[in-house]
Motif scaffolding. Sequence first.
Motif, PDB file in Angstrom:
ATOM      1  N   TRP A   2       0.828  -1.208   0.000  1.00 45.95           N
ATOM      2  CA  TRP A   2       0.000   0.000   0.000  1.00 45.95           C
ATOM      3  C   TRP A   2       0.856   1.250   0.000  1.00 45.95           C
ATOM      4  O   TRP A   2       0.508   2.247  -0.626  1.00 45.95           O
ATOM      5  N   ARG A   3       1.981   1.140   0.749  1.00 46.67           N
ATOM      6  CA  ARG A   3       2.901   2.283   0.760  1.00 46.67           C
ATOM      7  C   ARG A   3       3.415   2.545  -0.647  1.00 46.67           C
ATOM      8  O   ARG A   3       3.490   3.673  -1.112  1.00 46.67           O
ATOM      9  N   TYR A   4       3.742   1.434  -1.320  1.00 45.65           N
ATOM     10  CA  TYR A   4       4.244   1.546  -2.684  1.00 45.65           C
ATOM     11  C   TYR A   4       3.216   2.205  -3.585  1.00 45.65           C
ATOM     12  O   TYR A   4       3.521   3.118  -4.354  1.00 45.65           O
ATOM     13  N   ARG A   8       3.553   5.689  -5.580  1.00 43.09           N
ATOM     14  CA  ARG A   8       3.391   5.749  -7.033  1.00 43.09           C
ATOM     15  C   ARG A   8       2.341   6.775  -7.430  1.00 43.09           C
ATOM     16  O   ARG A   8       2.519   7.553  -8.368  1.00 43.09           O
ATOM     17  N   LEU A   9       1.221   6.765  -6.676  1.00 42.98           N
ATOM     18  CA  LEU A   9       0.133   7.689  -7.013  1.00 42.98           C
ATOM     19  C   LEU A   9       0.576   9.131  -6.824  1.00 42.98           C
ATOM     20  O   LEU A   9       0.324   9.996  -7.670  1.00 42.98           O
ATOM     21  N   ALA A  10       1.266   9.384  -5.703  1.00 42.16           N
ATOM     22  CA  ALA A  10       1.734  10.743  -5.428  1.00 42.16           C
ATOM     23  C   ALA A  10       2.666  11.196  -6.552  1.00 42.16           C
ATOM     24  O   ALA A  10       2.548  12.313  -7.079  1.00 42.16           O
ATOM     25  N   LEU A  11       3.528  10.303  -6.954  1.00 38.64           N
ATOM     26  CA  LEU A  11       4.492  10.619  -8.000  1.00 38.64           C
ATOM     27  C   LEU A  11       3.782  10.891  -9.324  1.00 38.64           C
ATOM     28  O   LEU A  11       4.149  11.802 -10.076  1.00 38.64           O
ATOM     29  N   VAL A  13       0.805  12.097  -9.685  1.00 42.52           N
ATOM     30  CA  VAL A  13       0.175  13.419  -9.629  1.00 42.52           C
ATOM     31  C   VAL A  13       1.198  14.491 -10.008  1.00 42.52           C
ATOM     32  O   VAL A  13       0.919  15.391 -10.806  1.00 42.52           O
ATOM     33  N   VAL A  14       2.416  14.358  -9.444  1.00 37.64           N
ATOM     34  CA  VAL A  14       3.465  15.327  -9.764  1.00 37.64           C
ATOM     35  C   VAL A  14       3.793  15.276 -11.257  1.00 37.64           C
ATOM     36  O   VAL A  14       3.967  16.305 -11.914  1.00 37.64           O
ATOM     37  N   THR A  15       3.831  14.056 -11.795  1.00 38.04           N
ATOM     38  CA  THR A  15       4.125  13.901 -13.223  1.00 38.04           C
ATOM     39  C   THR A  15       3.078  14.616 -14.070  1.00 38.04           C
ATOM     40  O   THR A  15       3.403  15.331 -15.022  1.00 38.04           O
ATOM     41  N   ILE A  16       1.811  14.421 -13.687  1.00 40.81           N
ATOM     42  CA  ILE A  16       0.733  15.056 -14.453  1.00 40.81           C
ATOM     43  C   ILE A  16       0.839  16.576 -14.341  1.00 40.81           C
ATOM     44  O   ILE A  16       0.643  17.309 -15.318  1.00 40.81           O
ATOM     45  N   TRP A  17       1.189  17.048 -13.136  1.00 42.50           N
ATOM     46  CA  TRP A  17       1.383  18.485 -12.966  1.00 42.50           C
ATOM     47  C   TRP A  17       2.483  18.973 -13.914  1.00 42.50           C
ATOM     48  O   TRP A  17       2.350  20.014 -14.562  1.00 42.50           O
ATOM     49  N   PHE A  18       3.553  18.202 -14.012  1.00 45.34           N
ATOM     50  CA  PHE A  18       4.660  18.584 -14.892  1.00 45.34           C
ATOM     51  C   PHE A  18       4.192  18.650 -16.345  1.00 45.34           C
ATOM     52  O   PHE A  18       4.483  19.614 -17.068  1.00 45.34           O
ATOM     53  N   PHE A 288      -3.407   9.429 -18.770  1.00 43.04           N
ATOM     54  CA  PHE A 288      -3.794   8.073 -19.164  1.00 43.04           C
ATOM     55  C   PHE A 288      -2.575   7.160 -19.252  1.00 43.04           C
ATOM     56  O   PHE A 288      -2.575   6.041 -18.756  1.00 43.04           O
ATOM     57  N   LEU A 289      -1.514   7.690 -19.853  1.00 40.13           N
ATOM     58  CA  LEU A 289      -0.307   6.878 -20.020  1.00 40.13           C
ATOM     59  C   LEU A 289       0.331   6.564 -18.677  1.00 40.13           C
ATOM     60  O   LEU A 289       0.735   5.427 -18.417  1.00 40.13           O
ATOM     61  N   VAL A 290       0.399   7.593 -17.798  1.00 38.98           N
ATOM     62  CA  VAL A 290       0.973   7.386 -16.469  1.00 38.98           C
ATOM     63  C   VAL A 290       0.196   6.295 -15.744  1.00 38.98           C
ATOM     64  O   VAL A 290       0.754   5.359 -15.157  1.00 38.98           O
ATOM     65  N   PHE A 291      -1.119   6.370 -15.844  1.00 35.68           N
ATOM     66  CA  PHE A 291      -1.993   5.407 -15.206  1.00 35.68           C
ATOM     67  C   PHE A 291      -1.756   4.002 -15.770  1.00 35.68           C
ATOM     68  O   PHE A 291      -1.663   3.023 -15.032  1.00 35.68           O
ATOM     69  N   MET A 292      -1.628   3.909 -17.088  1.00 34.42           N
ATOM     70  CA  MET A 292      -1.432   2.603 -17.717  1.00 34.42           C
ATOM     71  C   MET A 292      -0.125   1.953 -17.260  1.00 34.42           C
ATOM     72  O   MET A 292      -0.070   0.744 -17.043  1.00 34.42           O
ATOM     73  N   VAL A 293       0.921   2.779 -17.108  1.00 35.74           N
ATOM     74  CA  VAL A 293       2.205   2.224 -16.670  1.00 35.74           C
ATOM     75  C   VAL A 293       2.073   1.646 -15.262  1.00 35.74           C
ATOM     76  O   VAL A 293       2.573   0.556 -14.964  1.00 35.74           O
ATOM     77  N   ILE A 294       1.336   2.356 -14.394  1.00 36.09           N
ATOM     78  CA  ILE A 294       1.128   1.847 -13.036  1.00 36.09           C
ATOM     79  C   ILE A 294       0.374   0.523 -13.090  1.00 36.09           C
ATOM     80  O   ILE A 294       0.739  -0.454 -12.425  1.00 36.09           O
ATOM     81  N   VAL A 295      -0.669   0.478 -13.898  1.00 33.60           N
ATOM     82  CA  VAL A 295      -1.470  -0.747 -14.002  1.00 33.60           C
ATOM     83  C   VAL A 295      -0.601  -1.920 -14.452  1.00 33.60           C
ATOM     84  O   VAL A 295      -0.659  -3.013 -13.882  1.00 33.60           O
ATOM     85  N   VAL A 296       0.236  -1.655 -15.465  1.00 37.91           N
ATOM     86  CA  VAL A 296       1.090  -2.734 -15.977  1.00 37.91           C
ATOM     87  C   VAL A 296       2.069  -3.194 -14.900  1.00 37.91           C
ATOM     88  O   VAL A 296       2.289  -4.392 -14.711  1.00 37.91           O
TER      89      VAL A 296
END
Lengths: 310, 457
Positions: A2-4, A8-11, A13-18, A288-296
């Motif tokens: 869960w920590r992981y 990942r989610l926090a990161l 969000v920052v990526t999307i902000w970037f 969408f892409l960031v999300f897909m990478v997490i899912v994979v």
Amino acid sequence: MWRYMLKRLALSVVTIWFIATATFFGMHAVPGDPLTSDKATSAKIRANLEAKYGLDKPLTTQYLVFLRNLSQGDLGISFTQENRRVNDIIREHFPVSATLGILAVVFAGLGGVLWGALTALYRNRLPDTIIMFLVILGISVPSFVIAAIGQLSLVNLNNLAGTSILPVGGWGTVQHMILPAMVLGLSTMAYLTRLMRSSMLEIVNSDYIRTANAKGLPSTQVFSRHQLPNAVLPVVTVLGPAIASITTGGFVVEIVFAIPGLGRYFVQAVQQLDYTVIMGTTVFFGAFLVFMVIVVDLFYGWIDPRVRLD
Amino acid sequence: MRAADAFTPLAQDQAAAISSRPSLSYWQDAWRRLQQNKRAIFSLYLIIGLLAFTFIGPMIWTVDPSSQDVDQISIAPGADRSAILVKDYEPWYGELSEDFVANDNAVGLTFAVAPSTQSVRLSWQAQGERAAGGYRIYRNLFPITAGRSLGLPLAETQSLYFEDRLDLRPIDYYYSVVALNKRGEDSDLVATLSTTVTRVITRREAERRGLLGAAEQVAYGHEFQLKLHPLGTDYLGRDMLSRLMHGARVSLFIGLFAPILYILFGVLYGSVAGFVGGLTDQLMMRFADFVVALPFLLFMILFKVIFGIGPGESGIMPMLVAMVVLLWPAAARLVRGQVLQIREEGYIGASRLLGAKTPYLLLRHMIPNTMGVILVTVTFAVPSAIFTEAFLSFIGMGVAPPTPSWGSMCNEGIKTMLTHPHELIFPALFISVTVLAFNLLGDGLRDALDARMRNRE
């Protein structure tokens, strides 16, 4: 675990902000703006329009407003299409792109695993040579050429059959999706075939395959229970980037086959400098892409227990 | 026992000093392995051939890629390029020539004179009440089968003749004349006639093209040979071979320079991050992760708009810059990993002990030792850069129109794919062969240079 996930989610969000920031400032660095048009507008009208869209405020204020709206999921209103919200545009056109992309990924994944396994089984024999030749062809021929050839052969096929077996372009039914999805997935499939082949060949020499053979397992079981699941792992790792390249690479196919997807819309918006549509689409695609990478990654951790997510 | 006896030096053994094989440096060894790989060597020759085509080709084939040959538009390679000298055009009012042959199709449709690129003259018999609304004339490039449209509607007329002078080419045409009913709709009274149009040229045109001297006397009916286009011409009559050569410059320039530049940047970035380590490394690699997350093609298009293309500019530079800005992180990650590995090696410690400073270590030890991996990366990056250029030019977001590139040529060729496939096939073939050659070379280099990847596949 869960920590992981949280990290990942926090990161992400920052990526999307970037992504959002890069798009915003990139967009506003473009000479001209969406209100610049051939129609002569008086200074007064222009000022009113600028006020309406908030373009008269300083850039930092605009940026903050953009971020605030973005955090609420509001991507704004299109500049060139009266009263059309960007959210609606995405909602309307993204499912088309996504359906096409998912079909292409499934096609590429299944095909890659199948052909890769086959070539490894028939190593250095005729099927291997033929498939690897086709694979090299699939990697070397650009997708728009494959799309054109596909369309052309479909026209000939339809002519030969006298009826329309598959439609040549457009969108709507399953029949419309088959050829574009195949064309879109082909180069990825070729790549995955190569990957699958080398990982299969590597595994053939491993200890657990020797053990399985030694204890008398039938070769079909060795293949299906030991070799295949382990060889698939590297294929799954590259599936994330593959999804990314397929969904964004999709708009060449969308253009050739006249599919009303988001990619085609994006190209059009760029030509008209439609700020909100460009920014909305880019941020959405990026997210969408960031999300897909997490899912994979999560999926990978699930199918391969050796991988520890931390 | 005396101490001196205990340490008698061994007699020098000559045999041991001679190594069984001459010692090879890393690069010599790699080159030897590469030479054994037939596919890689073949693709190396192919690349050399392509470079010669690009740089030496235009010196031999000096046709201007933007000059138009209006007599030969969309000509397939090897097509007949003869043109027959005819009289200047004279207006026509429906009279029939001596070589006229009557036809017994539905409306008695026939050619009043032999069809040429100057004009196609149709004439037919009156159909009385059945053609109360007159006649409509269609032209098609394809044979008309059941359920097919008759093609391009050319005109509607009440008279019994029609002259077509619209953009005639020396190809097959299928003309149809349809009788119209009172409401002006197509009736089922149709006649179709096919013809192969012959290319003709007038005296004045021949003189202007330099085929005929001003004082030269040549009889009508003389056959000229028009300019040679070995690979045909495109839809504007521009020479394909010349355009392919000049397009190769653009495609290969982007294909070679973009990867070299962004990998160079990635190498510097990655080696610094890997070498310095700690928080700097963390921050630098995090930034690289952000850049990776940007949707690539979308940002390529955005960059194109941001840099803007002024009139007369080709749009090559914006594409180059965009690729460098967006694609460096992959190389940076790779090199960082390598540097992290090499950093712990003994020779780095030894060098440091001898007083080497960080820049020296990086440039002298780290980067040369990752050179093999870098070279392989560059080779694989070339085809993807060529693809990217082709993609962008194909969707009209790449190089600006007058500049030829393989991608933009494909974009133009795909529109006439059905009638003139050579306009698409040649640029597509060049892209494919180039990409193929670099892929095979990359495979060979990887096998030859990268010890870890060896024996895979």
